[in-house]
Motif scaffolding. Structure first.
Motif, mmCIF file in Angstrom:
data_model
loop_
_atom_site.group_PDB
_atom_site.id
_atom_site.type_symbol
_atom_site.label_atom_id
_atom_site.label_comp_id
_atom_site.label_asym_id
_atom_site.label_seq_id
_atom_site.Cartn_x
_atom_site.Cartn_y
_atom_site.Cartn_z
ATOM 1 N N ALA B 28 0.872 -1.022 -0.216
ATOM 2 C CA ALA B 28 -0.052 0.175 0.120
ATOM 3 C C ALA B 28 0.869 1.560 0.110
ATOM 4 O O ALA B 28 1.667 1.802 -0.842
ATOM 5 N N GLY B 29 1.392 1.736 1.325
ATOM 6 C CA GLY B 29 2.044 2.931 1.111
ATOM 7 C C GLY B 29 3.047 2.306 1.032
ATOM 8 O O GLY B 29 4.906 2.573 0.989
ATOM 9 N N GLY B 30 3.475 1.488 1.546
ATOM 10 C CA GLY B 30 5.142 0.677 2.085
ATOM 11 C C GLY B 30 5.802 1.101 3.046
ATOM 12 O O GLY B 30 6.862 0.890 3.109
ATOM 13 N N VAL B 48 2.254 -7.294 -4.356
ATOM 14 C CA VAL B 48 1.083 -6.904 -5.694
ATOM 15 C C VAL B 48 1.321 -5.481 -4.964
ATOM 16 O O VAL B 48 0.502 -5.181 -3.525
ATOM 17 N N ASP B 49 1.011 -4.414 -6.273
ATOM 18 C CA ASP B 49 1.225 -3.049 -5.700
ATOM 19 C C ASP B 49 -0.496 -2.491 -5.711
ATOM 20 O O ASP B 49 -0.794 -2.723 -6.859
ATOM 21 N N LEU B 50 -1.210 -1.881 -5.288
ATOM 22 C CA LEU B 50 -2.015 -1.456 -4.541
ATOM 23 C C LEU B 50 -1.844 0.114 -5.170
ATOM 24 O O LEU B 50 -3.561 0.163 -5.378
ATOM 25 N N GLY B 51 -1.623 0.232 -6.133
ATOM 26 C CA GLY B 51 -1.157 2.129 -5.886
ATOM 27 C C GLY B 51 -1.937 1.851 -6.986
ATOM 28 O O GLY B 51 -1.978 3.318 -7.851
ATOM 29 N N GLY B 52 -1.345 1.120 -7.936
ATOM 30 C CA GLY B 52 -2.536 1.417 -9.697
ATOM 31 C C GLY B 52 -4.380 1.512 -9.550
ATOM 32 O O GLY B 52 -4.282 0.974 -10.811
ATOM 33 N N GLY B 110 -3.588 -0.176 4.888
ATOM 34 C CA GLY B 110 -1.777 -0.681 5.219
ATOM 35 C C GLY B 110 -1.423 -0.837 6.717
ATOM 36 O O GLY B 110 -1.088 -1.289 7.205
ATOM 37 N N SER B 111 -1.646 0.813 7.078
ATOM 38 C CA SER B 111 -1.738 0.781 8.880
ATOM 39 C C SER B 111 -2.531 -0.742 9.575
ATOM 40 O O SER B 111 -2.023 -1.554 10.270
ATOM 41 N N ILE B 112 -4.034 -0.808 9.322
ATOM 42 C CA ILE B 112 -4.552 -1.644 10.149
ATOM 43 C C ILE B 112 -4.176 -2.830 9.416
ATOM 44 O O ILE B 112 -4.418 -3.904 10.264
ATOM 45 N N ALA B 113 -4.184 -3.388 8.187
ATOM 46 C CA ALA B 113 -3.340 -4.785 7.658
ATOM 47 C C ALA B 113 -1.988 -5.571 8.331
ATOM 48 O O ALA B 113 -2.139 -5.895 8.855
ATOM 49 N N ASN B 114 -1.676 -4.204 8.695
ATOM 50 C CA ASN B 114 -0.182 -4.528 9.263
ATOM 51 C C ASN B 114 -0.265 -4.450 10.584
ATOM 52 O O ASN B 114 0.142 -5.967 11.244
ATOM 53 N N ASN B 115 -1.070 -3.656 11.403
ATOM 54 C CA ASN B 115 -1.704 -4.504 12.591
ATOM 55 C C ASN B 115 -0.649 -3.915 14.088
ATOM 56 O O ASN B 115 -0.038 -5.181 14.738
#
Lengths: 160, 265
Positions: B28-30, B48-52, B110-115
């Protein structure tokens, strides 16, 4: 090997990179734009700050392939020929650097701060906004002064 | 960094298909994934870059909810007039994450998926009783955060947006680690009238958690004084070089009171 096509300092470039090549590596090693520095390499020091699509980011924490199609500005893109950008000039006038290692990132961050927060910056705002830029020489004092002065100087029609 | 194959899908369907493979991570933001890859704390075969994918960063107020796209960057949330008006506590929280450059790249999803157990956004999601909308289902925050860096997300599941119900008032107070700006302890309180929620980040060994004793006390009266005498047990509280469990437990009480006061209680 993926190819990244992007605009760097107004110039269209295509660069062959590895999928895991960082943007800062592509800039420094492929495009020889060595003004952008690698300090900590752990997203903390801010020596590698560049602007991507108008946003200041740490180029050590972005893949080069993520910059596909992006508009990238580095420290080399600020000056107008031999005429320094007002923020660069302000760092010189205020002795805002000693060893100079953090300076490119400081200046790219400073220009971004002005863009977001305007030309009249108080000391507190500048110090808060420099959260992501480390300097191990100056104690920040002259950097803060330089940014306040550079912000004012940018009011009179500078670019970036 | 070990190398990997890089993919940039144009829509969530393609992204989900790519993410169904083993040893694959979404980018996501990386701002966590890239440092972790660089330090070789993790390695993957596919990124898998979600930025696109277009439209994943939209922010909108919808009735009594605020809907924030998973790819909304922290700086976007912090400065969004929509967020500032509907849920100022969330804008203020986003403004305190990392530094300006991290906020220009890092995303809510990205933040919450990483937790990360010390991340800020999990406290807002749990404290507001948000709903995490994925490409497959809707997950209540109470069932989303499963422990240290663990969530309810399955393979091939992508967060699309987070729906935050709007409280009467809310606030987030954080005691930041002076070096990293991660929360040493952060407390999000929200008063919905019929329900008060208190979520704590930075302190729990299993990540973000709700302080139910505090919720009960605040439901009776939403004022900082309601928390007097409530002692946070040190069991299950993190202890490390930055702060021991007793110190963190104490900070939970202090931050909770400050948050209630800031929310107007």
């Amino acid at each position: 090997m993926p190819t990244v096509t992007m605009t760097v300092n107004g110039r269209n470039v295509s660069v062959d990179v590895e999928p895991h090549t960082l943007l800062v590596q592509a800039l420094r090693e492929k495009l020889r734009l060595t003004g952008t520095h690698v300090g900590c390499d752990t997203s903390q020091c801010g020596a590698c700050v560049v602007h991507v699509n108008g946003r200041a980011i740490k180029s050590c924490t972005m893949l080069a392939v993520q910059a596909q199609g992006a508009d990238v500005i580095t420290i080399e893109g600020l000056a107008n020929g031999s005429k320094l950008h007002p923020m660069q000039e302000a760092f010189r006038d205020n002795h805002g650097l000693q060893c100079g290692f953090c300076t490119p990132g400081m200046i790219m961050s400073a220009v971004d701060i002005v863009k977001r927060k305007g030309n009249d910056l108080d000391e507190h705002t500048i110090r808060e906004e420099l959260e992501g830029n480390l300097c191990r020489c100056t104690g920040y004092h002259n950097i803060v002064k330089a940014i306040a002065a550079g912000a004012k100087a940018m009011k009179s029609g500078a670019r970036a | 960094m070990h190398t990997f194959a890089y993919h940039r899908p144009a829509n969530t369907r393609q992204a989900a298909a790519l993410l169904a493979k083993k040893e694959t991570k979404a980018l996501a933001g990386g701002q966590t994934l890239l440092p972790a890859l660089k330090l070789r704390l993790t390695s993957v075969d596919n990124v898998v870059d979600l930025g696109g994918i277009k439209g994943l960063d939209a922010i909108q107020a919808k009735g009594r909810n605020l809907v924030v796209g998973a790819m909304a960057r922290h700086a976007q949330v912090a400065t969004s007039p929509v967020v500032k008006k509907a849920l100022p506590a969330l804008a203020a929280l986003a403004e305190q994450i990392g530094d300006p450059h991290v906020r220009n790249a890092g995303t809510l999803g990205g933040s919450i998926a990483n937790n990360d157990p010390s991340a800020d956004y999990p406290a807002a999601c749990l404290g507001l009783g948000a709903t995490i909308v994925t490409n497959k289902r809707k997950i209540p925050a109470d069932r989303f955060f499963k422990g240290l860096f663990e969530t309810a997300l399955g393979r091939g599941e992508i967060i699309l947006q987070v729906v935050f119900p709007l409280p009467k008032c809310a606030a987030y107070m954080k005691f930041p680690n002076p070096a990293s700006r991660f929360a040493l302890v952060g407390v999000f309180v929200a008063d919905f009238g019929k329900e008060v929620r208190v979520a704590v980040t930075g302190a729990g060994e299993d990540g973000v958690f709700r302080a139910k004793d505090m919720e009960a006390a605040l439901k009776k009266k939403f004022t900082a004084a309601s928390l007097d005498g409530i002692k946070v047990p040190t069991r299950g509280i993190m202890s490390d070089i930055h702060a021991d469990a007793a110190y963190r437990a104490h900070l939970v009480g202090v931050m909770a009171k400050r948050a209630v006061a800031a929310a107007g209680g």
